[in-house]
Design a protein around this motif. Structure first.
Motif, mmCIF file in Angstrom:
data_model
loop_
_atom_site.group_PDB
_atom_site.id
_atom_site.type_symbol
_atom_site.label_atom_id
_atom_site.label_comp_id
_atom_site.label_asym_id
_atom_site.label_seq_id
_atom_site.Cartn_x
_atom_site.Cartn_y
_atom_site.Cartn_z
ATOM 1 N N PHE A 4 1.168 -1.399 0.236
ATOM 2 C CA PHE A 4 0.353 -0.378 0.178
ATOM 3 C C PHE A 4 0.908 0.886 -0.538
ATOM 4 O O PHE A 4 1.896 0.868 -0.158
ATOM 5 N N VAL A 5 0.371 2.542 -0.768
ATOM 6 C CA VAL A 5 0.936 3.662 -0.402
ATOM 7 C C VAL A 5 0.586 4.683 0.727
ATOM 8 O O VAL A 5 -0.655 4.294 0.623
ATOM 9 N N THR A 6 1.650 5.242 1.589
ATOM 10 C CA THR A 6 0.647 6.026 2.035
ATOM 11 C C THR A 6 1.484 7.319 1.499
ATOM 12 O O THR A 6 2.800 8.265 2.535
ATOM 13 N N PRO A 7 0.684 8.030 0.977
ATOM 14 C CA PRO A 7 1.527 9.658 0.298
ATOM 15 C C PRO A 7 1.214 10.858 1.842
ATOM 16 O O PRO A 7 0.599 10.578 2.578
ATOM 17 N N ARG A 8 2.424 11.481 1.346
ATOM 18 C CA ARG A 8 2.330 12.684 2.326
ATOM 19 C C ARG A 8 2.971 13.862 2.199
ATOM 20 O O ARG A 8 3.991 14.176 1.311
ATOM 21 N N LEU A 9 2.209 15.252 2.638
ATOM 22 C CA LEU A 9 2.646 16.562 1.786
ATOM 23 C C LEU A 9 2.880 17.494 3.169
ATOM 24 O O LEU A 9 1.524 18.028 3.946
ATOM 25 N N ASN A 10 4.186 17.885 2.953
ATOM 26 C CA ASN A 10 4.296 18.917 4.843
ATOM 27 C C ASN A 10 4.731 20.493 3.634
ATOM 28 O O ASN A 10 5.786 20.451 2.681
ATOM 29 N N LEU A 11 3.828 21.497 3.515
ATOM 30 C CA LEU A 11 3.952 22.492 3.538
ATOM 31 C C LEU A 11 4.753 23.740 4.727
ATOM 32 O O LEU A 11 3.622 23.896 5.603
ATOM 33 N N ARG A 12 5.054 24.301 4.351
ATOM 34 C CA ARG A 12 5.699 25.968 5.596
ATOM 35 C C ARG A 12 5.510 26.831 4.754
ATOM 36 O O ARG A 12 6.809 27.073 3.891
ATOM 37 N N GLN A 63 -6.585 -3.284 8.578
ATOM 38 C CA GLN A 63 -5.708 -2.243 8.739
ATOM 39 C C GLN A 63 -6.779 -1.372 8.510
ATOM 40 O O GLN A 63 -7.295 -0.603 7.882
ATOM 41 N N GLU A 64 -6.274 -0.609 9.706
ATOM 42 C CA GLU A 64 -7.485 0.817 9.657
ATOM 43 C C GLU A 64 -6.518 1.935 8.470
ATOM 44 O O GLU A 64 -5.207 1.969 8.591
ATOM 45 N N SER A 65 -7.215 2.521 8.371
ATOM 46 C CA SER A 65 -7.192 3.132 6.699
ATOM 47 C C SER A 65 -7.494 4.971 7.132
ATOM 48 O O SER A 65 -8.877 5.739 7.361
ATOM 49 N N ALA A 66 -6.791 6.306 6.866
ATOM 50 C CA ALA A 66 -7.235 7.044 7.118
ATOM 51 C C ALA A 66 -6.641 8.397 6.322
ATOM 52 O O ALA A 66 -5.883 8.320 6.491
ATOM 53 N N TRP A 67 -7.113 9.440 5.742
ATOM 54 C CA TRP A 67 -6.684 10.831 5.124
ATOM 55 C C TRP A 67 -7.015 11.987 6.222
ATOM 56 O O TRP A 67 -7.560 12.059 7.046
ATOM 57 N N ASN A 68 -5.819 12.711 6.643
ATOM 58 C CA ASN A 68 -6.029 13.705 7.043
ATOM 59 C C ASN A 68 -4.821 15.083 6.661
ATOM 60 O O ASN A 68 -5.088 14.841 5.689
ATOM 61 N N PHE A 69 -5.840 16.317 6.955
ATOM 62 C CA PHE A 69 -5.913 17.245 6.305
ATOM 63 C C PHE A 69 -5.638 18.546 7.838
ATOM 64 O O PHE A 69 -6.481 18.103 8.859
ATOM 65 N N GLY A 70 -4.909 19.074 7.990
ATOM 66 C CA GLY A 70 -4.189 19.671 8.785
ATOM 67 C C GLY A 70 -4.073 21.459 8.622
ATOM 68 O O GLY A 70 -3.343 21.461 7.301
ATOM 69 N N VAL A 71 -3.884 22.335 8.972
ATOM 70 C CA VAL A 71 -3.536 23.931 9.424
ATOM 71 C C VAL A 71 -3.202 24.746 10.055
ATOM 72 O O VAL A 71 -3.417 24.531 11.232
ATOM 73 N N GLY A 72 -2.172 24.935 10.384
ATOM 74 C CA GLY A 72 -1.813 25.646 11.184
ATOM 75 C C GLY A 72 -1.091 27.263 11.168
ATOM 76 O O GLY A 72 -0.427 27.131 9.989
ATOM 77 N N PHE A 73 -0.948 27.645 12.103
ATOM 78 C CA PHE A 73 -0.642 29.223 11.854
ATOM 79 C C PHE A 73 -0.166 29.954 13.348
ATOM 80 O O PHE A 73 -0.823 29.248 14.810
ATOM 81 N N ASN A 74 1.040 30.230 13.280
ATOM 82 C CA ASN A 74 1.921 31.095 14.585
ATOM 83 C C ASN A 74 2.238 31.904 14.081
ATOM 84 O O ASN A 74 2.250 32.369 13.680
ATOM 85 N N GLN A 75 1.691 32.861 15.320
ATOM 86 C CA GLN A 75 2.043 34.231 14.957
ATOM 87 C C GLN A 75 2.853 34.952 16.683
ATOM 88 O O GLN A 75 2.062 34.566 17.815
ATOM 89 N N ASP A 76 4.273 34.928 16.246
ATOM 90 C CA ASP A 76 5.097 36.055 17.573
ATOM 91 C C ASP A 76 4.805 37.970 17.427
ATOM 92 O O ASP A 76 3.999 38.771 16.945
ATOM 93 N N PHE A 77 3.954 37.897 19.069
ATOM 94 C CA PHE A 77 3.954 39.080 19.132
ATOM 95 C C PHE A 77 4.788 40.133 20.403
ATOM 96 O O PHE A 77 5.081 39.263 20.992
ATOM 97 N N GLU A 78 4.354 41.134 20.902
ATOM 98 C CA GLU A 78 4.956 41.853 21.665
ATOM 99 C C GLU A 78 3.721 42.989 22.360
ATOM 100 O O GLU A 78 3.366 43.688 21.344
ATOM 101 N N ILE A 79 3.504 43.097 23.328
ATOM 102 C CA ILE A 79 2.451 43.671 24.455
ATOM 103 C C ILE A 79 3.540 44.166 25.305
ATOM 104 O O ILE A 79 3.422 43.393 26.518
ATOM 105 N N LEU A 80 3.662 45.359 25.534
ATOM 106 C CA LEU A 80 4.086 46.195 26.956
ATOM 107 C C LEU A 80 5.635 45.607 27.065
ATOM 108 O O LEU A 80 6.197 45.641 27.841
ATOM 109 N N PHE A 81 6.323 45.857 25.877
ATOM 110 C CA PHE A 81 7.587 45.245 25.518
ATOM 111 C C PHE A 81 7.882 43.663 25.639
ATOM 112 O O PHE A 81 9.306 43.699 26.063
#
Length: 250
Positions: A4-12, A63-81
């Motif tokens: 079987f084939v288990t392809p995966r793509l990761n993008l940043r 066997q268990e099999s599944a497709w997974n899709f995800g998105v994540g966002f990271n933001q750095d910030f500064e408040i009152l120094f």
């Protein structure tokens, strides 16, 4: 189980020095270990019924099999120094096959069988970390889970899984002296939301329970004494509010 084939793509994508977007998608497979993954059910009086295919390896389940899709966002910030960051994640999992552990069909039995229908999971989490001062840090998090699957009695949410969770952590440390000695203090609170309880409708009335457990709070804390760069001592406690489940055994 063959080939079987288990392809995966990761993008940043770094849109600036202070934020990043992550995207992932792919397919996964796994072979479940039926007994070890459900060892707690051996302590119940339920009869185990495995609806299997003797031509398959293991316990005769696919066997268990599944497709997974995800998105994540990271933001750095500064408040009152003071610096901080926010992390937001969302994942969707769509199962092609899953081993269903069915506790709802009969309260005296547990059924194991391959998925016949639909099963999916949606997971959302947001986390905020912030330096309140030079020595005080706070971490806040919220997680939402929507896990649904087809059982013999129809589409239901996964039992004994909290849909909502809130996490708060506060940490403080004193200034190091000339021998690198200092104190560290840490307190964590978790709010665990309602959880669906497997059906007990077929039991006699005196042995039935409510359909959902109430929400509750867990509190833990730790104090650390740093003696040097190589030695430190700590003392801590979990479940400091002494939360316990009433009448856990039917």
């Amino acid at each position: 189980y063959g080939t079987f084939v288990t392809p995966r793509l990761n993008l940043r994508i770094n849109m600036s020095e202070k934020n990043a977007l992550k995207i992932s998608a792919g397919r996964g497979r796994r072979t479940p270990n039926l007994i070890m993954e459900n060892v707690g059910l051996l302590a119940t009086s339920r009869n185990w019924i495995i609806e299997n295919d003797v031509s398959l390896p293991g316990f005769g389940l696919k066997q268990e099999s599944a497709w997974n899709f995800g998105v994540g966002f990271n933001q750095d910030f500064e408040i009152l120094f003071r610096e901080g960051n926010v992390n937001v994640d969302f994942y969707h999992t769509l199962f092609e096959n899953q081993i269903i552990v069915d506790l709802d069909y009969n309260p005296q039995e547990v059924y194991f069988y391959n998925l016949k229908g639909e099963s999916f999971s949606n997971s959302f989490q947001i986390e905020v970390n912030y330096d309140i001062s030079k020595r005080i840090d706070i971490r806040l998090a919220y997680r939402y889970l929507d896990v649904q699957k087809d059982f013999k009695v129809g589409m239901l949410s996964k039992p004994l899984l909290a849909q909502n969770k809130v996490f708060v952590n506060l940490a403080y440390q004193t200034k190091k002296n000339d021998k690198d000695r200092q104190w560290k203090f840490d307190v964590t609170a978790q709010l665990v939301g309602e959880q669906r309880i497997p059906s007990t409708n077929l039991n006699p009335s005196e042995y039935r329970v409510i359909q959902k457990s109430p929400a509750y709070i867990m509190l833990s804390s730790q104090v650390t004494k740093v003696i040097s760069k190589k030695l430190e001592f700590y003392i801590g406690g979990e479940n400091l509010t002494d939360f316990v489940q009433n009448n856990p055994i039917i």
